[in-house]
Design a protein around this motif. Structure first.
Motif, mmCIF file in Angstrom:
data_model
loop_
_atom_site.group_PDB
_atom_site.id
_atom_site.type_symbol
_atom_site.label_atom_id
_atom_site.label_comp_id
_atom_site.label_asym_id
_atom_site.label_seq_id
_atom_site.Cartn_x
_atom_site.Cartn_y
_atom_site.Cartn_z
ATOM 1 N N ALA A 171 0.830 -1.217 0.000
ATOM 2 C CA ALA A 171 0.000 0.000 0.000
ATOM 3 C C ALA A 171 0.863 1.265 0.000
ATOM 4 O O ALA A 171 0.465 2.293 -0.560
ATOM 5 C CB ALA A 171 -0.921 -0.001 1.219
ATOM 6 N N VAL A 221 1.686 3.834 -2.807
ATOM 7 C CA VAL A 221 0.793 4.914 -3.225
ATOM 8 C C VAL A 221 1.488 6.282 -3.105
ATOM 9 O O VAL A 221 1.155 7.209 -3.856
ATOM 10 C CB VAL A 221 -0.528 4.881 -2.416
ATOM 11 C CG1 VAL A 221 -0.356 5.397 -0.989
ATOM 12 C CG2 VAL A 221 -1.614 5.656 -3.132
ATOM 13 N N GLU A 273 -6.549 3.947 -2.167
ATOM 14 C CA GLU A 273 -5.799 2.894 -1.453
ATOM 15 C C GLU A 273 -6.381 2.753 -0.045
ATOM 16 O O GLU A 273 -6.208 3.640 0.794
ATOM 17 C CB GLU A 273 -4.306 3.296 -1.406
ATOM 18 C CG GLU A 273 -3.434 2.419 -0.541
ATOM 19 C CD GLU A 273 -3.602 0.946 -0.825
ATOM 20 O OE1 GLU A 273 -3.241 0.507 -1.921
ATOM 21 O OE2 GLU A 273 -4.125 0.234 0.063
#
Ligand code: AMP
Length: 281
Positions: free
Chosen positions: A197, A200, A233
């Motif tokens: 993640a 991002v 996200e």
């Protein structure tokens, strides 16, 4: 050589000065990675001797921040510094650096207000205090800071100018993992899912950069591009998204000069930062 006291650093520096040697200095909080290595290697290439400090500085952490949890491994860091060519590693205890009744503060007004300073009110006061102390202890010819902490670099340059500290401050480019994540000691906090993640940050900045390369100048629209990417996200939550004049760090509405595009994003509980400078000239 690994030392813990100010006295030992001063003695070594004095001996080097007697020999007419130049000194480079790299301040760190340890748990060193390739980003730190790039700073040490640059210092080695430009100076006769290099000092690295490894100090998790309590005064730059807010009450609910990760001072206690911050990763530490001085044995590994010492080997890492030696391998990278450093000559002296200074690893003081907080008691060595701070008197219990200290009453001096060092604040760079204005530049410390926005970006990370708005979210971490005591942070830059702590950074300026410790960096000014280290510069007084090591008295280097040159000191090396990463552009990863762009606001810190701007503040330190201003502090050194305003206080007439006789040192050249040198900024070094951000070192990234192969997939784009900026290297950080705090990346070790991330779980496997959070690690994915965390991409991002660099991805959203890349999109913004592309739009700017294609001529987009309205900072509200550029920030929207970054925000949409972060919002998509699920594990990420933006702390701030800012576009500021790269020198004054004041927000701008339209990109007419060189700007710093800087973000801080929570990935789970871990707060990560990233940035790039968009240059018009
Ligand atoms: P820290 O140990 O996180 O306080 O960082 C010490 C110095 O290393 C600071 O000047 C940082 O800006 C720099 N630094 C940390 N990460 C990176 C990176 N990924 N690339 C370049 N410099 C970095």
């Amino acid at each position: 050589m690994l030392v813990n006291t100010i006295k030992e650093v001063r003695e070594q520096v004095k001996a080097w000065r007697k020999e007419g040697l130049s000194i480079g200095y790299v301040p760190t909080m340890g748990f060193l990675h390739e980003g730190h290595k790039s700073l040490i290697e640059k210092a080695v290439s430009e100076n006769d001797r290099v000092v690295v400090s490894v100090f998790v500085n309590p005064t730059q952490f807010g009450p609910n921040e990760d001072f206690e949890d911050y990763p530490r491994d001085i044995e590994k860091d010492y080997a890492f510094c030696t391998e990278a060519g450093a000559n002296l590693v200074f690893n003081p205890e907080p008691e060595e650096m701070y008197f219990p009744d200290k009453c001096t503060t060092v604040n760079v007004e204005g530049l410390s207000k926005g970006l990370c300073g708005a979210k971490r009110p005591v942070h830059f006061g702590g950074v300026c205090l410790v960096v000014s102390k280290f510069l007084n202890i090591v008295t280097p010819d040159r000191a090396y800071f990463g552009e990863k902490d762009a606001q810190q670099l701007a503040i330190i340059k201003r502090m050194v100018r305003d206080l007439s500290i006789d040192v050249e401050i040198i900024g070094c480019p951000i070192v990234r993992e192969n997939d784009g994540l900026a290297k950080s000691s705090r990346n070790t906090y991330l779980s496997e899912d959070e690690r994915k993640a965390a991409l991002v940050l660099s991805r959203s900045l890349k999109k913004a950069n592309e739009a700017m390369e294609n001529g987009l100048r309205c900072t509200k629209e550029i920030k929207n591009i970054i925000e949409s990417e972060i919002n998509a996200e699920p594990l990420a939550k933006a702390d701030y998204i800012e576009i500021v004049d790269s020198e004054t760090l004041q927000p701008v509405e339209s990109v007419e000069k060189n700007v710093l595009v800087a973000i801080a994003v929570f990935i789970g509980k871990t707060r990560l930062i990233d940035n790039f400078t968009f240059r018009l000239n």
